[in-house]
Design an enzyme around this catalytic site. Structure first.
Site, PDB file in Angstrom:
ATOM      1  N   LYS A  80       0.790  -1.165  -0.096  1.00  0.00           N
ATOM      2  CA  LYS A  80      -0.096   0.107   0.140  1.00  0.00           C
ATOM      3  C   LYS A  80       0.894   1.265   0.102  1.00  0.00           C
ATOM      4  CE  LYS A  80      -4.485   0.939   0.536  1.00  0.00           C
ATOM      5  NZ  LYS A  80      -5.707   0.300   0.013  1.00  0.00           N
ATOM      6  N   GLY A 180     -19.981   7.126   5.466  1.00  0.00           N
ATOM      7  CA  GLY A 180     -19.192   7.515   4.396  1.00  0.00           C
ATOM      8  C   GLY A 180     -19.828   7.250   2.809  1.00  0.00           C
ATOM      9  N   THR A 181     -20.124   8.474   2.288  1.00  0.00           N
ATOM     10  CA  THR A 181     -20.784   8.339   0.858  1.00  0.00           C
ATOM     11  C   THR A 181     -19.935   8.591  -0.247  1.00  0.00           C
ATOM     12  OG1 THR A 181     -21.957  10.232   1.388  1.00  0.00           O
ATOM     13  CG2 THR A 181     -23.076   8.294   1.943  1.00  0.00           C
ATOM     14  N   GLY A 182     -18.812   8.123  -0.273  1.00  0.00           N
ATOM     15  CA  GLY A 182     -17.764   8.350  -1.164  1.00  0.00           C
ATOM     16  C   GLY A 182     -18.010   7.433  -2.505  1.00  0.00           C
ATOM     17  N   SER A 183     -16.863   7.183  -2.981  1.00  0.00           N
ATOM     18  CA  SER A 183     -17.004   6.218  -4.332  1.00  0.00           C
ATOM     19  C   SER A 183     -17.767   5.050  -4.186  1.00  0.00           C
ATOM     20  CB  SER A 183     -15.558   6.147  -4.978  1.00  0.00           C
ATOM     21  OG  SER A 183     -14.785   7.302  -5.217  1.00  0.00           O
ATOM     22  N   VAL A 184     -17.323   4.373  -3.139  1.00  0.00           N
ATOM     23  CA  VAL A 184     -17.817   3.226  -2.727  1.00  0.00           C
ATOM     24  C   VAL A 184     -19.342   3.291  -2.027  1.00  0.00           C
ATOM     25  CG1 VAL A 184     -17.699   0.769  -1.708  1.00  0.00           C
ATOM     26  CG2 VAL A 184     -15.520   2.213  -2.631  1.00  0.00           C
ATOM     27  N   GLY A 185     -19.241   4.233  -0.916  1.00  0.00           N
ATOM     28  CA  GLY A 185     -20.361   4.181  -0.131  1.00  0.00           C
ATOM     29  C   GLY A 185     -21.795   4.638  -1.012  1.00  0.00           C
TER      30      GLY A 185
HETATM   31  P1  NAI Z   1     -13.670   8.017  -1.080  1.00  0.00           P
HETATM   32  O1  NAI Z   1     -12.546   8.841  -0.410  1.00  0.00           O
HETATM   33  O2  NAI Z   1     -14.228   8.101  -2.435  1.00  0.00           O
HETATM   34  O3  NAI Z   1     -14.939   8.116   0.201  1.00  0.00           O
HETATM   35  C1  NAI Z   1     -14.655   8.250   1.422  1.00  0.00           C
HETATM   36  C2  NAI Z   1     -15.609   9.036   2.147  1.00  0.00           C
HETATM   37  O4  NAI Z   1     -15.650   8.917   3.519  1.00  0.00           O
HETATM   38  C3  NAI Z   1     -15.620  10.423   1.623  1.00  0.00           C
HETATM   39  O5  NAI Z   1     -16.708  10.877   1.391  1.00  0.00           O
HETATM   40  C4  NAI Z   1     -15.199  10.983   3.063  1.00  0.00           C
HETATM   41  O6  NAI Z   1     -15.760  12.458   3.132  1.00  0.00           O
HETATM   42  C5  NAI Z   1     -15.848  10.109   3.994  1.00  0.00           C
HETATM   43  N1  NAI Z   1     -15.423  10.242   5.554  1.00  0.00           N
HETATM   44  C6  NAI Z   1     -14.182  10.236   5.848  1.00  0.00           C
HETATM   45  N2  NAI Z   1     -14.233  10.326   7.286  1.00  0.00           N
HETATM   46  C7  NAI Z   1     -15.315  10.283   7.627  1.00  0.00           C
HETATM   47  C8  NAI Z   1     -16.100  10.211   8.925  1.00  0.00           C
HETATM   48  N3  NAI Z   1     -15.536  10.125  10.139  1.00  0.00           N
HETATM   49  N4  NAI Z   1     -17.533  10.058   8.695  1.00  0.00           N
HETATM   50  C9  NAI Z   1     -18.309   9.852   7.621  1.00  0.00           C
HETATM   51  N5  NAI Z   1     -17.677  10.066   6.627  1.00  0.00           N
HETATM   52  C10 NAI Z   1     -16.384  10.165   6.369  1.00  0.00           C
HETATM   53  O7  NAI Z   1     -13.111   6.436  -0.702  1.00  0.00           O
HETATM   54  P2  NAI Z   1     -13.601   5.102  -1.383  1.00  0.00           P
HETATM   55  O8  NAI Z   1     -12.950   4.725  -2.664  1.00  0.00           O
HETATM   56  O9  NAI Z   1     -15.255   5.304  -1.228  1.00  0.00           O
HETATM   57  O10 NAI Z   1     -13.163   4.113  -0.049  1.00  0.00           O
HETATM   58  C11 NAI Z   1     -13.974   4.104   1.182  1.00  0.00           C
HETATM   59  C12 NAI Z   1     -13.554   2.961   1.905  1.00  0.00           C
HETATM   60  O11 NAI Z   1     -13.339   1.875   1.294  1.00  0.00           O
HETATM   61  C13 NAI Z   1     -11.771   3.312   2.346  1.00  0.00           C
HETATM   62  O12 NAI Z   1     -11.761   2.864   3.622  1.00  0.00           O
HETATM   63  C14 NAI Z   1     -11.239   2.514   1.231  1.00  0.00           C
HETATM   64  O13 NAI Z   1      -9.695   2.154   1.596  1.00  0.00           O
HETATM   65  C15 NAI Z   1     -12.058   1.192   1.037  1.00  0.00           C
HETATM   66  N6  NAI Z   1     -11.830   0.410  -0.011  1.00  0.00           N
HETATM   67  C16 NAI Z   1     -11.835   1.373  -1.140  1.00  0.00           C
HETATM   68  C17 NAI Z   1     -11.778   0.467  -2.333  1.00  0.00           C
HETATM   69  C18 NAI Z   1     -12.046   1.126  -3.624  1.00  0.00           C
HETATM   70  O14 NAI Z   1     -12.271   0.419  -4.529  1.00  0.00           O
HETATM   71  N7  NAI Z   1     -12.140   2.311  -3.873  1.00  0.00           N
HETATM   72  C19 NAI Z   1     -11.335  -0.957  -2.408  1.00  0.00           C
HETATM   73  C20 NAI Z   1     -11.371  -1.648  -1.288  1.00  0.00           C
HETATM   74  C21 NAI Z   1     -11.397  -0.903   0.005  1.00  0.00           C
END
Ligand code: NAI
Length: 351
Positions: A80, A180-185
């Protein structure tokens, strides 16, 4: 520069410092294991208060990648990268090109892709300096692109299967709290809504929450209330360490299944969940969809291989939950033991 950290974990191999052309350190690449193949895992771009926290995060995340890749039956080890997000303005493309130089200097021992805070565009900047990168824009008919929809799919299918297994119910009519409602959420929320689930959501980025409230009729709660929200299922999809001694006693959900890496602060937190009768779907088992897509892109596998491997995630989870229930052992311990066994076999085969 390579050094072995004091905080050695079970298979820890190397920590490489990533620097700019001027020699300013901007992050690290942690390689946990190359027993099964090149160490693969995304690049996180986040702000850390202390350098030690950044390095510790990279080490834990790299170990999770080793276990994830091993259990997903991928010919990959675990690694990582974590880069420090500067506080002020900065040249983003230059930063990712510098990171690309660091990846290139490892000669293929580490393969990168997206993680929290990084995008397909960032990986394009990395690609200017190295070919050991995936998560690039997908070509028609080929695997590739943003891994997060695939991660969401694996989490969704796992949640559906685990809900039947642990709650005796389909998702239709259940309430799922998504942190967390980012890419995955966000992608997960859309699938859950389509399956008839009710949504409770929280994100530090209010705009993301508002958009999903409008689009899906989700209920928004504050970031301090989401873990203990009244819900059947909790889906941590933000950062790690959210399941710990402070939060576990407050949880109301009976099943936890989400995308975030390293949800348990310590291994003992898995026992605390089991003691409360809360079923925990080990994070790296259910969130393997993204690395499966990255791996297919890197190895030149067809999209059908991605579909097939992702379809295997939910049955793998149920086998782990079943063993955990039969043997009265926390599910995270069952998963860790299986992953370590696979890695140890790979080490012996390579020796
Ligand atoms: P992202 O950066 O698109 O979304 C993360 C979201 O969490 C953001 O919207 C951020 O504002 C929010 N956030 C941060 N701290 C917070 C808190 N205390 N309370 C509420 N929301 C909060 O990231 P992504 O890609 O959606 O990944 C989410 C999780 O899934 C991470 O832990 C990542 O390591 C894991 N993951 C992601 C993968 C992927 O394909 N993108 C693959 C495997 C795991």
């Amino acid at each position: 520069m390579v050094h072995r950290p004091h905080e050695v974990t079970d298979f820890q191999e190397d920590i490489h410092v990533v620097s700019t052309a001027d020699g300013e350190p901007i992050g690290v690449i942690a390689i946990h294991s190359t027993a099964l193949g090149p160490a693969a895992g995304g690049c996180r771009f986040w702000h850390y208060e202390r350098r030690a926290d950044l390095t510790a995060d990279a080490i834990r995340l790299a170990r999770g990648m080793s276990y994830k890749n091993a259990l997903a039956d991928l010919p990959l080890g675990g690694g990582k990268a974590v880069l420090q997000r500067p506080a002020g303005s900065f040249d983003r493309a230059a930063m990712f090109r510098a990171f690309g130089n660091a990846v290139e200097s490892l000669g293929g021992a580490y393969i990168t892709a997206e993680d929290v805070g990084t995008s397909v565009e960032d990986m394009a900047a990395v690609r200017e300096r190295t070919r050991f990168v995936a998560g690039l824009r997908a070509q028609p008919g080929k695997s590739g692109g943003d891994p997060s929809p695939w991660t969401a799919r694996g989490v969704f299918e796992s949640m559906r299967a685990a809900s039947r297994f642990a709650l005796g119910s389909d998702l239709d009519g259940l309430t799922v709290a998504v942190q967390g409602t980012g890419s995955v959420g966000a992608a997960l929320c859309r699938m859950l809504r389509a399956a008839g689930a009710r949504l409770v959501i929280a994100d530090v980025d209010r705009r993301r929450v508002d958009a999903l409230v409008a689009e899906l009729g989700a209920r928004a709660v504050g970031i301090d209330d989401i873990l203990s929200a009244d819900a059947d299922i909790l889906a941590p999809c933000a950062l790690g360490g959210v399941l710990n001694g402070r939060t576990i006693p407050t949880l109301k959900a009976r099943l936890i299944c989400g995308a975030a890496n390293n949800q348990l602060e310590t291994e003992a937190d898995g026992e605390a969940l089991a003691a409360r009768g809360i079923v925990y779907a080990p994070d790296y088992v259910v969130n393997a969809g993204g690395i499966i897509n990255v791996s297919a892109e890197y190895l030149g596998e067809a999209p059908e291989a991605v579909e097939r491997r992702i379809a295997e995630i939910a049955p793998r989870l149920i086998a782990i939950l079943d063993s955990a229930a039969t043997e009265q052992v926390p599910a995270n311990t069952v998963a860790d033991t299986r992953a370590r066994r696979i890695i140890a076999r790979g080490r012996r085969a390579a020796a």
